[in-house]
Design an enzyme around this catalytic site. Structure first.
Site, PDB file in Angstrom:
ATOM      1  N   ILE A 220       0.721  -1.023   0.123  1.00 49.61           N
ATOM      2  CA  ILE A 220      -0.027  -0.019  -0.039  1.00 49.61           C
ATOM      3  C   ILE A 220       0.864   1.300  -0.112  1.00 49.61           C
ATOM      4  O   ILE A 220       0.543   2.399  -0.680  1.00 49.61           O
ATOM      5  CB  ILE A 220      -0.903   0.051   1.136  1.00 49.61           C
ATOM      6  CG1 ILE A 220      -1.969  -1.175   1.072  1.00 49.61           C
ATOM      7  CG2 ILE A 220      -1.742   1.346   1.340  1.00 49.61           C
ATOM      8  CD1 ILE A 220      -2.782  -1.519   2.184  1.00 49.61           C
ATOM      9  N   ASP A 239      11.814   3.318   4.811  1.00 51.38           N
ATOM     10  CA  ASP A 239      11.553   1.957   5.164  1.00 51.38           C
ATOM     11  C   ASP A 239      12.648   1.393   5.831  1.00 51.38           C
ATOM     12  O   ASP A 239      13.676   2.091   5.970  1.00 51.38           O
ATOM     13  CB  ASP A 239      11.112   1.336   3.739  1.00 51.38           C
ATOM     14  CG  ASP A 239      10.000   0.356   4.068  1.00 51.38           C
ATOM     15  OD1 ASP A 239      10.316  -0.690   4.942  1.00 51.38           O
ATOM     16  OD2 ASP A 239       9.083   0.163   3.380  1.00 51.38           O
ATOM     17  N   ASP A 262      14.379   2.259  10.724  1.00 51.43           N
ATOM     18  CA  ASP A 262      13.191   1.782  11.376  1.00 51.43           C
ATOM     19  C   ASP A 262      12.400   2.582  12.091  1.00 51.43           C
ATOM     20  O   ASP A 262      12.858   3.492  13.034  1.00 51.43           O
ATOM     21  CB  ASP A 262      13.909   0.457  12.554  1.00 51.43           C
ATOM     22  CG  ASP A 262      12.989  -0.185  12.894  1.00 51.43           C
ATOM     23  OD1 ASP A 262      11.692   0.146  13.273  1.00 51.43           O
ATOM     24  OD2 ASP A 262      13.063  -1.471  13.160  1.00 51.43           O
ATOM     25  N   GLY A 288       3.370  -0.952   8.879  1.00 49.25           N
ATOM     26  CA  GLY A 288       2.642  -1.689   9.952  1.00 49.25           C
ATOM     27  C   GLY A 288       2.869  -3.182   9.628  1.00 49.25           C
ATOM     28  O   GLY A 288       3.663  -3.568   8.704  1.00 49.25           O
ATOM     29  N   ASN A 297      -2.241 -17.754  23.247  1.00 49.28           N
ATOM     30  CA  ASN A 297      -0.793 -17.932  23.023  1.00 49.28           C
ATOM     31  C   ASN A 297       0.005 -17.022  22.584  1.00 49.28           C
ATOM     32  O   ASN A 297       0.905 -17.245  21.936  1.00 49.28           O
ATOM     33  CB  ASN A 297      -1.132 -19.041  21.670  1.00 49.28           C
ATOM     34  CG  ASN A 297      -1.946 -20.015  21.637  1.00 49.28           C
ATOM     35  OD1 ASN A 297      -1.846 -20.930  22.719  1.00 49.28           O
ATOM     36  ND2 ASN A 297      -2.862 -20.598  20.802  1.00 49.28           N
ATOM     37  N   ASN A 345     -11.075  -8.717  15.464  1.00 50.48           N
ATOM     38  CA  ASN A 345     -10.624  -9.822  14.601  1.00 50.48           C
ATOM     39  C   ASN A 345      -9.998 -10.834  15.239  1.00 50.48           C
ATOM     40  O   ASN A 345      -9.119 -10.603  16.043  1.00 50.48           O
ATOM     41  CB  ASN A 345      -9.598  -9.557  13.271  1.00 50.48           C
ATOM     42  CG  ASN A 345      -9.759 -10.257  12.007  1.00 50.48           C
ATOM     43  OD1 ASN A 345     -10.838 -11.076  11.783  1.00 50.48           O
ATOM     44  ND2 ASN A 345      -9.181 -10.049  11.033  1.00 50.48           N
ATOM     45  N   TYR A 351      -2.957  -6.607  16.908  1.00 47.68           N
ATOM     46  CA  TYR A 351      -3.167  -5.737  15.699  1.00 47.68           C
ATOM     47  C   TYR A 351      -4.387  -4.920  15.918  1.00 47.68           C
ATOM     48  O   TYR A 351      -4.441  -3.408  15.408  1.00 47.68           O
ATOM     49  CB  TYR A 351      -3.133  -6.381  14.625  1.00 47.68           C
ATOM     50  CG  TYR A 351      -3.315  -5.818  13.251  1.00 47.68           C
ATOM     51  CD1 TYR A 351      -2.065  -5.268  12.711  1.00 47.68           C
ATOM     52  CD2 TYR A 351      -4.574  -5.813  12.489  1.00 47.68           C
ATOM     53  CE1 TYR A 351      -1.994  -4.666  11.385  1.00 47.68           C
ATOM     54  CE2 TYR A 351      -4.506  -5.132  11.210  1.00 47.68           C
ATOM     55  CZ  TYR A 351      -3.388  -4.682  10.652  1.00 47.68           C
ATOM     56  OH  TYR A 351      -3.385  -3.982   9.619  1.00 47.68           O
ATOM     57  N   LYS A 355      -4.563  -0.624  15.829  1.00 43.51           N
ATOM     58  CA  LYS A 355      -5.191   0.117  14.581  1.00 43.51           C
ATOM     59  C   LYS A 355      -6.577   0.921  15.629  1.00 43.51           C
ATOM     60  O   LYS A 355      -6.715   1.976  14.974  1.00 43.51           O
ATOM     61  CB  LYS A 355      -5.733  -0.724  13.659  1.00 43.51           C
ATOM     62  CG  LYS A 355      -4.754  -1.380  13.031  1.00 43.51           C
ATOM     63  CD  LYS A 355      -3.716  -0.437  12.339  1.00 43.51           C
ATOM     64  CE  LYS A 355      -2.746  -0.983  11.373  1.00 43.51           C
ATOM     65  NZ  LYS A 355      -1.772  -0.129  10.826  1.00 43.51           N
ATOM     66  N   THR A 387      -2.287  -7.419  -0.857  1.00 47.17           N
ATOM     67  CA  THR A 387      -0.913  -7.030  -0.896  1.00 47.17           C
ATOM     68  C   THR A 387       0.162  -8.291  -0.428  1.00 47.17           C
ATOM     69  O   THR A 387      -1.058  -9.473   0.147  1.00 47.17           O
ATOM     70  CB  THR A 387      -0.728  -6.096   0.204  1.00 47.17           C
ATOM     71  OG1 THR A 387      -1.241  -6.390   1.441  1.00 47.17           O
ATOM     72  CG2 THR A 387      -1.325  -4.879   0.040  1.00 47.17           C
TER      73      THR A 387
HETATM   74  N1  LIG Z   1      -3.091  -5.254   3.231  1.00 50.31           N
HETATM   75  C1  LIG Z   1      -4.212  -5.167   3.783  1.00 50.31           C
HETATM   76  O1  LIG Z   1      -5.387  -5.846   3.674  1.00 50.31           O
HETATM   77  C2  LIG Z   1      -4.531  -4.044   5.150  1.00 50.31           C
HETATM   78  C3  LIG Z   1      -5.654  -3.877   5.698  1.00 50.31           C
HETATM   79  C4  LIG Z   1      -5.804  -3.276   6.653  1.00 50.31           C
HETATM   80  C5  LIG Z   1      -4.733  -2.235   7.152  1.00 50.31           C
HETATM   81  N2  LIG Z   1      -3.538  -2.279   6.473  1.00 50.31           N
HETATM   82  C6  LIG Z   1      -2.515  -1.619   6.576  1.00 50.31           C
HETATM   83  O2  LIG Z   1      -1.698  -1.124   5.810  1.00 50.31           O
HETATM   84  C7  LIG Z   1      -0.534  -0.617   6.096  1.00 50.31           C
HETATM   85  C8  LIG Z   1       0.409  -1.251   4.785  1.00 50.31           C
HETATM   86  O3  LIG Z   1       0.046  -2.540   4.704  1.00 50.31           O
HETATM   87  P1  LIG Z   1       0.684  -3.700   3.532  1.00 50.31           P
HETATM   88  O4  LIG Z   1      -0.353  -4.546   3.199  1.00 50.31           O
HETATM   89  O5  LIG Z   1       1.114  -2.616   2.468  1.00 50.31           O
HETATM   90  O6  LIG Z   1       1.866  -4.230   4.179  1.00 50.31           O
HETATM   91  P2  LIG Z   1       3.073  -4.699   3.692  1.00 50.31           P
HETATM   92  O7  LIG Z   1       3.895  -5.645   4.692  1.00 50.31           O
HETATM   93  O8  LIG Z   1       3.230  -5.155   2.223  1.00 50.31           O
HETATM   94  O9  LIG Z   1       4.099  -3.478   3.821  1.00 50.31           O
HETATM   95  C9  LIG Z   1       4.491  -2.792   5.020  1.00 50.31           C
HETATM   96  C10 LIG Z   1       5.898  -1.935   4.711  1.00 50.31           C
HETATM   97  O10 LIG Z   1       6.070  -1.329   5.958  1.00 50.31           O
HETATM   98  C11 LIG Z   1       7.440  -1.243   6.390  1.00 50.31           C
HETATM   99  N3  LIG Z   1       7.773  -1.672   7.625  1.00 50.31           N
HETATM  100  C12 LIG Z   1       7.257  -2.362   8.588  1.00 50.31           C
HETATM  101  N4  LIG Z   1       7.781  -2.145   9.605  1.00 50.31           N
HETATM  102  C13 LIG Z   1       8.653  -0.818   9.697  1.00 50.31           C
HETATM  103  C14 LIG Z   1       9.299  -0.182  10.462  1.00 50.31           C
HETATM  104  N5  LIG Z   1       9.375  -0.699  11.709  1.00 50.31           N
HETATM  105  N6  LIG Z   1       9.980   0.870  10.080  1.00 50.31           N
HETATM  106  C15 LIG Z   1       9.769   1.009   8.932  1.00 50.31           C
HETATM  107  N7  LIG Z   1       9.114   0.481   7.736  1.00 50.31           N
HETATM  108  C16 LIG Z   1       8.538  -0.569   8.156  1.00 50.31           C
HETATM  109  C17 LIG Z   1       7.595  -2.795   5.544  1.00 50.31           C
HETATM  110  O11 LIG Z   1       9.144  -3.050   5.300  1.00 50.31           O
HETATM  111  C18 LIG Z   1       6.915  -2.720   4.291  1.00 50.31           C
HETATM  112  O12 LIG Z   1       7.494  -2.131   3.339  1.00 50.31           O
HETATM  113  C19 LIG Z   1      -0.275  -1.223   7.403  1.00 50.31           C
HETATM  114  O13 LIG Z   1      -0.124  -0.408   8.407  1.00 50.31           O
HETATM  115  C20 LIG Z   1      -1.346  -2.255   7.343  1.00 50.31           C
HETATM  116  O14 LIG Z   1      -1.440  -2.523   8.999  1.00 50.31           O
HETATM  117  C21 LIG Z   1      -3.479  -3.146   5.462  1.00 50.31           C
END
Ligand SMILES: NC(=O)c1ccc[n+]([C@@H]2O[C@H](COP(=O)([O-])OP(=O)(O)OC[C@H]3O[C@@H](n4cnc5c(N)ncnc54)[C@H](O)[C@@H]3O)[C@@H](O)[C@H]2O)c1
Length: 446
Positions: A220, A239, A262, A288, A297, A345, A351, A355, A387
């Site tokens: 995203i 990132d 980070d 995230g 667990n 969930n 999580y 959120k 994703t």
């Molecule tokens: N994919 C979904 O369906 C979905 C649904 C609801 C919310 N989200 C939220 O959307 C956001 C993006 O999700 P996504 O599906 O693209 O995830 P993803 O895992 O594909 O990408 C997450 C990115 O965040 C980076 N990241 C993780 N920890 C980090 C840190 N400590 N410092 C810097 N960067 C860091 C990762 O390296 C990665 O590039 C997240 O916050 C996720 O919780 C996603």
């Protein structure tokens, strides 16, 4: 990951078989592209009660959609040519009698709304001190919109926009009446705060602005980075060091910059401020992680790592950037929540807590950030988005996530990105403290 069911139902035999079996019938959604920037068709403007917004007609005219004649006229009535969108101005709905005008206005035209079309109902702000008949009728619009969204089908969306001033709400109306909002349905959005900037070049609204996207290397975040760059922003992709190859490649393509960091580092905010000495205009908290386990667990480490990345680091970096004066006036913060935080969930207590915390942060900080810094604070709450994060979900849960929404399909990263870009738009200053779901009206949660 490809949605094979969606591809199958797009074929004639697939449609026939799934219809016979009574299975979901997802419609291919029409999304924004430079070739198709507008909905293909007319806009029908209807009213229930006596409108309480001035200047709505010129604002609707500026959407670029030709206006259809009202129902009963030469077009727009039952059996007439399809319309691409309907705006029902229900700001003047005062009581149960005027609420009947909502039914009277939309009942004859619902059938005429084209596939992937839009219905936007306009309401007045809910005022706790208002007359209770009016409050009941205005709140009724929410149940109406959410119910219509669940039954309308064919990729059509239905949303409620509460507004006081059509010009201040213009960027939101444009978003809702465009292909950019393809996966946003069943939402109640308030565009009632004060203060917006009109960009000099509407085709590059973020020109001259710097946007930082955390977790921007993939998923995203990558789509958000690409979309903000399309809108003219200088994009900085932040990132973790392990993702730097992807982050640098993307930043190179977008003419932006990459930061290897980070986000959980105690001094992350200070380091961002040091990397961006001229400050920034748009801050997207997207990074995230998930570490799913039922609470029974779940070791403390799984709890704390998720809370740290998804919530504590968002609080810390936001505070540090404000303290350093790094967020310029007219700025925008968009944080990333999730429907898991709104509905809960199983297996995601960590999580879901993180959120939901984002929603709390947004609602509390938004009025102060606007008053003290001229910065709006909103959140997107994605549903099931295709994703790498959701590709890792077990097959049956993944299929349920895809189908259990009004559009019967998962969203794409670009759907979240377009919603983020609307909230980041200089003209979206009227939208503040909102948590907007990008979930195809998921059945999870209210
Ligand atoms: N994919 C979904 O369906 C979905 C649904 C609801 C919310 N989200 C939220 O959307 C956001 C993006 O999700 P996504 O599906 O693209 O995830 P993803 O895992 O594909 O990408 C997450 C990115 O965040 C980076 N990241 C993780 N920890 C980090 C840190 N400590 N410092 C810097 N960067 C860091 C990762 O390296 C990665 O590039 C997240 O916050 C996720 O919780 C996603």
């Amino acid at each position: 990951m490809a949605d094979r069911y969606l591809s199958f139902t797009a074929t004639a035999p697939g449609r026939l078989l799934t219809r016979r079996l009574g299975l979901p019938q997802p419609a291919a959604l029409s999304r924004w592209s430079s070739e198709h920037p507008c909905l293909p068709g007319d806009l029908l403007h209807l009213t229930a009660g006596e409108t309480e917004v001035s200047d709505l007609a010129p604002v609707l005219a500026r959407t670029g959609l030709p206006l259809a004649a009202p129902a009963g006229g030469p077009a727009g009535g039952p059996g007439d040519a399809p319309v691409a969108a309907v705006v029902l101005d229900a700001t003047g709905v005062q009581d149960v009698d005027t609420l009947a005008e909502v039914h009277a206005a939309l009942h004859p035209v619902v059938r005429s709304v084209a596939a992937s079309g839009r219905i936007v109902v306009l309401g007045s702000p809910l005022d706790a001190g208002a007359d209770h008949h009016r409050a009941a009728a205005q709140q009724a619009l929410e149940g109406f919109v959410r119910s219509l969204g669940k039954e309308i089908g064919r990729g059509r969306t239905v949303n409620l926009l509460r507004l006081t001033d059509a010009v201040a709400a213009e960027s939101t109306l444009r978003f809702l009446l465009s292909p950019k909002s393809a996966y946003v349905s069943g939402q109640v959005i308030a565009a009632t705060a004060a203060g917006s900037d009109t960009p000099a070049d509407p085709s590059l609204p973020l020109a001259g602005r710097t946007a930082l996207v955390t977790g921007g290397a993939r998923g995203i975040g990558e789509a958000v980075a690409r979309t903000l760059a399309r809108d003219g922003a200088h994009v900085v992709v932040l990132d973790v060091p392990q993702a730097q190859d992807d982050a640098r490649r993307l930043a190179g393509q977008l003419g932006g910059a990459a930061i290897a960091l980070d986000i959980t580092a105690a001094d992350a905010g200070e380091r961002i401020a040091a990397e961006l000495p001229d400050g920034l205009d748009v801050l997207i908290h997207n990074a995230g992680i998930t570490r799913d386990r039922r609470l029974v667990n779940m070791p403390a480490e799984r709890w704390s790592s998720v809370l740290d990345v998804n919530l504590a680091s968002v609080l810390r970096t936001t505070d540090a950037l404000f303290a350093k004066g790094a967020l310029r006036r007219g700025g925008r913060i968009v944080a990333t929540a999730s429907i898991a935080g709104l509905a809960g969930n199983a297996g995601q207590t960590n999580y879901g807590a993180s959120k939901a915390g984002i929603a709390g942060l947004v609602r509390s900080l938004a009025p102060r950030a606007l008053a003290e810094h001229g910065v709006t604070v909103n959140a997107v709450a994605p549903g099931f988005i295709e994703t790498k994060m959701t590709a890792a979900v077990p097959l049956f849960i993944r299929e349920a996530g895809r189908r259990m929404n009004s559009l019967a399909q998962g969203g794409l990263p670009v759907d979240v990105a377009e919603t983020t870009a609307w909230l980041a738009h200089p003209a979206s200053g009227a939208v503040n403290g909102q948590v907007v779901r990008v979930c195809g009206q998921s059945l999870l949660g209210a």
